[in-house]
Design a protein around this motif. Sequence first.
Motif, PDB file in Angstrom:
ATOM      1  N   ASP A  35      -8.399  -5.595  -1.057  1.00 57.54           N
ATOM      2  CA  ASP A  35      -7.735  -4.575  -0.250  1.00 57.54           C
ATOM      3  C   ASP A  35      -7.116  -3.498  -1.144  1.00 57.54           C
ATOM      4  OD1 ASP A  35      -6.788  -3.435   2.202  1.00 57.54           O
ATOM      5  OD2 ASP A  35      -4.799  -4.223   1.694  1.00 57.54           O
ATOM      6  N   GLN A  39      -8.191   0.521  -1.265  1.00 58.27           N
ATOM      7  CA  GLN A  39      -7.226   1.614  -1.089  1.00 58.27           C
ATOM      8  C   GLN A  39      -7.289   2.597  -2.247  1.00 58.27           C
ATOM      9  OE1 GLN A  39      -3.267   0.227  -0.330  1.00 58.27           O
ATOM     10  NE2 GLN A  39      -3.867  -0.936   1.470  1.00 58.27           N
ATOM     11  N   LYS A  43      -8.302   6.622  -2.015  1.00 60.80           N
ATOM     12  CA  LYS A  43      -7.424   7.658  -2.556  1.00 60.80           C
ATOM     13  C   LYS A  43      -8.167   8.531  -3.561  1.00 60.80           C
ATOM     14  CE  LYS A  43      -3.091   5.118  -2.113  1.00 60.80           C
ATOM     15  NZ  LYS A  43      -2.000   4.472  -2.866  1.00 60.80           N
ATOM     16  N   ARG A  85     -11.721  12.606   7.637  1.00 59.08           N
ATOM     17  CA  ARG A  85     -10.508  13.026   6.940  1.00 59.08           C
ATOM     18  C   ARG A  85     -10.330  14.531   7.068  1.00 59.08           C
ATOM     19  NH1 ARG A  85     -13.232  10.049   2.568  1.00 59.08           N
ATOM     20  NH2 ARG A  85     -12.768   7.876   2.939  1.00 59.08           N
ATOM     21  N   TYR A 111      -2.746   9.993   3.403  1.00 58.39           N
ATOM     22  CA  TYR A 111      -3.438   8.712   3.529  1.00 58.39           C
ATOM     23  C   TYR A 111      -2.384   7.630   3.642  1.00 58.39           C
ATOM     24  CZ  TYR A 111      -6.317   4.671   2.454  1.00 58.39           C
ATOM     25  OH  TYR A 111      -6.944   3.449   2.509  1.00 58.39           O
ATOM     26  N   LYS A 112      -2.435   6.894   4.726  1.00 52.21           N
ATOM     27  CA  LYS A 112      -1.465   5.832   5.013  1.00 52.21           C
ATOM     28  C   LYS A 112      -0.034   6.365   4.928  1.00 52.21           C
ATOM     29  CE  LYS A 112      -4.196   1.819   4.326  1.00 52.21           C
ATOM     30  NZ  LYS A 112      -4.144   0.413   4.152  1.00 52.21           N
ATOM     31  N   ASN A 113       0.192   7.496   5.570  1.00 51.92           N
ATOM     32  CA  ASN A 113       1.505   8.149   5.662  1.00 51.92           C
ATOM     33  C   ASN A 113       2.076   8.561   4.309  1.00 51.92           C
ATOM     34  OD1 ASN A 113       1.551   7.962   8.462  1.00 51.92           O
ATOM     35  ND2 ASN A 113       2.396   5.897   8.377  1.00 51.92           N
TER      36      ASN A 113
END
Length: 126
Positions: A35, A39, A43, A85, A111-113
């Motif tokens: 995971d 990520q 990014k 995106r 990305y992911k807040n």
Amino acid sequence: MIISLLNNKGFTLVEMMFAIMISLLGIFALLQSMDVITQHNVKNQMRDEAVKIADVRLKSMREGPFVENIVYIPYSTVHNESGVRSYVVRKSMTALSVNSRELIVNVGWAYKNISSHHEVRTIKSR
């Protein structure tokens, strides 16, 4: 004597449970690391796309006509090829002298807040 030798073959239930627990801990650690790797890859892909967008926009600003009067340039939203995106592109221009302008392109994404941005600058002269 023969009966005691037959009973010593194999694993007990406690040993099997302990082995299964250790195996599950290893599998969960491996999944967690996968995971984290995913990520980081996403990014990096988003950053690479932002760099490409900024370079293209800056190149078009450099190749365009020399602007005498500095005007407000509205921001725009750009979607990547898959449309998943989106990036916010802000272009600006600053007068350094009568014959030169500083061109700035700032590309932002989330990305992911977590918000990030990439900015490129150059100088354009007559």
